[in-house]
Design an enzyme around this catalytic site. Structure first.
Site, mmCIF file in Angstrom:
data_model
loop_
_atom_site.group_PDB
_atom_site.id
_atom_site.type_symbol
_atom_site.label_atom_id
_atom_site.label_comp_id
_atom_site.label_asym_id
_atom_site.label_seq_id
_atom_site.Cartn_x
_atom_site.Cartn_y
_atom_site.Cartn_z
ATOM 1 N N TYR A 152 15.676 18.238 9.974
ATOM 2 C CA TYR A 152 17.027 18.531 10.451
ATOM 3 C C TYR A 152 18.051 17.763 9.633
ATOM 4 O O TYR A 152 19.146 18.238 9.363
ATOM 5 C CB TYR A 152 17.179 18.212 11.940
ATOM 6 C CG TYR A 152 16.987 19.414 12.808
ATOM 7 C CD1 TYR A 152 15.727 19.976 12.961
ATOM 8 C CD2 TYR A 152 18.050 20.024 13.445
ATOM 9 C CE1 TYR A 152 15.538 21.102 13.734
ATOM 10 C CE2 TYR A 152 17.865 21.152 14.217
ATOM 11 C CZ TYR A 152 16.617 21.683 14.363
ATOM 12 O OH TYR A 152 16.441 22.793 15.126
ATOM 13 N N LYS A 159 25.413 17.714 14.251
ATOM 14 C CA LYS A 159 25.389 18.026 15.690
ATOM 15 C C LYS A 159 25.895 16.826 16.511
ATOM 16 O O LYS A 159 26.528 17.013 17.559
ATOM 17 C CB LYS A 159 23.987 18.433 16.135
ATOM 18 C CG LYS A 159 23.513 19.773 15.567
ATOM 19 C CD LYS A 159 24.454 20.916 15.900
ATOM 20 C CE LYS A 159 23.861 22.273 15.603
ATOM 21 N NZ LYS A 159 24.885 23.354 15.653
HETATM 22 N N1 LIG Z 1 18.323 28.890 16.803
HETATM 23 C C1 LIG Z 1 18.090 27.671 17.248
HETATM 24 O O1 LIG Z 1 16.935 27.222 17.338
HETATM 25 C C2 LIG Z 1 19.254 26.821 17.692
HETATM 26 C C3 LIG Z 1 19.026 25.764 18.588
HETATM 27 C C4 LIG Z 1 20.119 24.968 18.981
HETATM 28 C C5 LIG Z 1 21.379 25.239 18.485
HETATM 29 N N2 LIG Z 1 21.569 26.290 17.627
HETATM 30 C C6 LIG Z 1 22.931 26.547 17.137
HETATM 31 O O2 LIG Z 1 23.377 27.817 17.557
HETATM 32 C C7 LIG Z 1 24.449 28.209 16.701
HETATM 33 C C8 LIG Z 1 24.254 29.655 16.301
HETATM 34 O O3 LIG Z 1 23.139 29.766 15.448
HETATM 35 P P1 LIG Z 1 21.955 30.810 15.662
HETATM 36 O O4 LIG Z 1 20.695 30.036 15.804
HETATM 37 O O5 LIG Z 1 22.328 31.827 16.673
HETATM 38 O O6 LIG Z 1 21.837 31.485 14.215
HETATM 39 P P2 LIG Z 1 22.656 32.687 13.503
HETATM 40 O O7 LIG Z 1 22.233 32.626 12.082
HETATM 41 O O8 LIG Z 1 22.423 33.960 14.242
HETATM 42 O O9 LIG Z 1 24.173 32.257 13.678
HETATM 43 C C9 LIG Z 1 24.820 31.313 12.842
HETATM 44 C C10 LIG Z 1 26.164 31.910 12.545
HETATM 45 O O10 LIG Z 1 26.988 30.961 11.858
HETATM 46 C C11 LIG Z 1 27.833 31.751 11.035
HETATM 47 N N3 LIG Z 1 28.522 30.939 10.036
HETATM 48 C C12 LIG Z 1 28.009 30.045 9.157
HETATM 49 N N4 LIG Z 1 28.980 29.553 8.365
HETATM 50 C C13 LIG Z 1 30.159 30.141 8.779
HETATM 51 C C14 LIG Z 1 31.509 30.053 8.369
HETATM 52 N N5 LIG Z 1 31.892 29.267 7.338
HETATM 53 N N6 LIG Z 1 32.444 30.807 9.028
HETATM 54 C C15 LIG Z 1 32.087 31.608 10.046
HETATM 55 N N7 LIG Z 1 30.810 31.739 10.486
HETATM 56 C C16 LIG Z 1 29.864 31.006 9.847
HETATM 57 C C17 LIG Z 1 26.870 32.743 10.408
HETATM 58 O O11 LIG Z 1 27.542 33.819 9.792
HETATM 59 C C18 LIG Z 1 26.083 33.149 11.645
HETATM 60 O O12 LIG Z 1 26.694 34.247 12.283
HETATM 61 C C19 LIG Z 1 24.457 27.212 15.540
HETATM 62 O O13 LIG Z 1 25.435 26.228 15.776
HETATM 63 C C20 LIG Z 1 23.074 26.609 15.627
HETATM 64 O O14 LIG Z 1 22.992 25.322 15.037
HETATM 65 C C21 LIG Z 1 20.536 27.076 17.239
#
Ligand SMILES: NC(=O)c1ccc[n+]([C@@H]2O[C@H](COP(=O)([O-])OP(=O)(O)OC[C@H]3O[C@@H](n4cnc5c(N)ncnc54)[C@H](O)[C@@H]3O)[C@@H](O)[C@H]2O)c1
Length: 258
Positions: A152, A159
């Site tokens: 990470y 985060k």
């Molecule tokens: N998937 C997991 O295991 C998990 C767990 C905990 C937290 N999260 C968090 O959830 C959130 C969403 O991620 P996800 O897992 O749904 O994946 P995802 O890839 O579906 O979504 C991430 C999004 O961030 C957008 N993004 C990145 N840079 C950007 C920018 N400069 N401007 C606008 N948009 C931008 C991407 O286009 C994408 O739509 C993130 O913050 C991620 O860290 C994910």
């Protein structure tokens, strides 16, 4: 949520956590607008919105002040005022997640913290003039902010910054009766997650090590998002709330799950 308006930022496809929250908002009767990072993502979102009447979408890179200003102009034009914002945006260069944390470069640090933490502050600032009293903002975080998870790296630091920013934003926007919270989700198989080296193994291990002996579903993230946005959580702000099937409370794997 009839009569309520929401902006959802960060849907890349149907597996995105932002989409799980948007589905809950739409089912609850909110009017929802979407922003996507770049034109290459438009097609995927258009497919999801085809049977969702009343929705709209617009390109906005969250690191661009001009894009955020244009996005809020569109929100004003479509809705007049805004009740809810979902920030589900994160990015770290792959190189920063492959090696050792100690080797993080200044550029990779700046990119990861800018995209994954600062954009929440920028979005809140741009949204503030449109937010109605009783409004609510959420972001998505992960327990790597508190404990070390392999690979990470700088994303864990981002985060931690995001969760601290959530508290400071909650204090500022609380003066207007607007709440700000973070949803801390267990691992889910999304595009962003797959960019973390060894994510598959971590996903399996997290399932076994959780109090519920399983992984979370996207739908469960959506339901927590809906709760935090809604008036059911009217006294909750500045919090990081976990939906991780009880993973982080465990000091060791439960017995019988070797
Ligand atoms: N998937 C997991 O295991 C998990 C767990 C905990 C937290 N999260 C968090 O959830 C959130 C969403 O991620 P996800 O897992 O749904 O994946 P995802 O890839 O579906 O979504 C991430 C999004 O961030 C957008 N993004 C990145 N840079 C950007 C920018 N400069 N401007 C606008 N948009 C931008 C991407 O286009 C994408 O739509 C993130 O913050 C991620 O860290 C994910």
């Amino acid at each position: 949520m009839n009569g309520k308006t929401a902006l959802v930022m960060g849907v890349a496809n149907a597996r995105s956590l932002a989409w799980a929250i948007a589905e809950q908002l739409l089912a609850a009767g909110a009017r929802v607008g979407f922003s996507y990072q770049g034109e290459r993502l438009k097609g995927e979102l258009d497919k999801l919105l085809v049977d969702k009447p009343g929705t709209w979408s617009m390109q906005a890179d969250a690191t661009s002040e001009a894009d955020l200003a244009a996005l809020m102009d569109r929100v004003k034009q479509e809705f007049g005022e805004l009740d809810y914002v979902v920030h589900a945006i994160a990015f770290a260069p792959r190189a920063a997640m492959e090696g050792r944390f100690v080797e993080t470069t200044p550029d990779d640090w700046n990119t990861a913290l800018n995209v994954s933490a600062y954009t929440f502050v920028a979005v809140a600032r741009h949204a503030e003039p449109l937010l109605r009293e009783g409004g609510s903002l959420i972001t998505l975080t992960h327990h790597a902010s508190q404990q070390v998870f392999p690979k990470y790296n700088v994303m864990g630091v981002a985060k931690a910054a995001l969760e601290a920013a959530t508290r400071y934003l909650a204090s500022d926007l609380g003066a207007k009766g607007v709440r700000v919270n973070a949803v801390s989700a267990g691992p889910a198989r999304t595009v962003a997650a797959r960019s973390i080296p060894g994510f598959g193994t971590m996903f399996e291990e997290a399932g076994k090590a959780s109090a519920l002996r399983r992984n979370i579903t996207n739908d469960e993230v959506g339901k927590l998002g809906l709760y935090l946005l809604s008036d059911l959580a009217s006294g909750v702000t500045g919090q990081t709330v976990y939906v991780d099937a009880g993973a982080y409370i465990m000091a060791m794997k439960p017995q019988g799950t070797e």
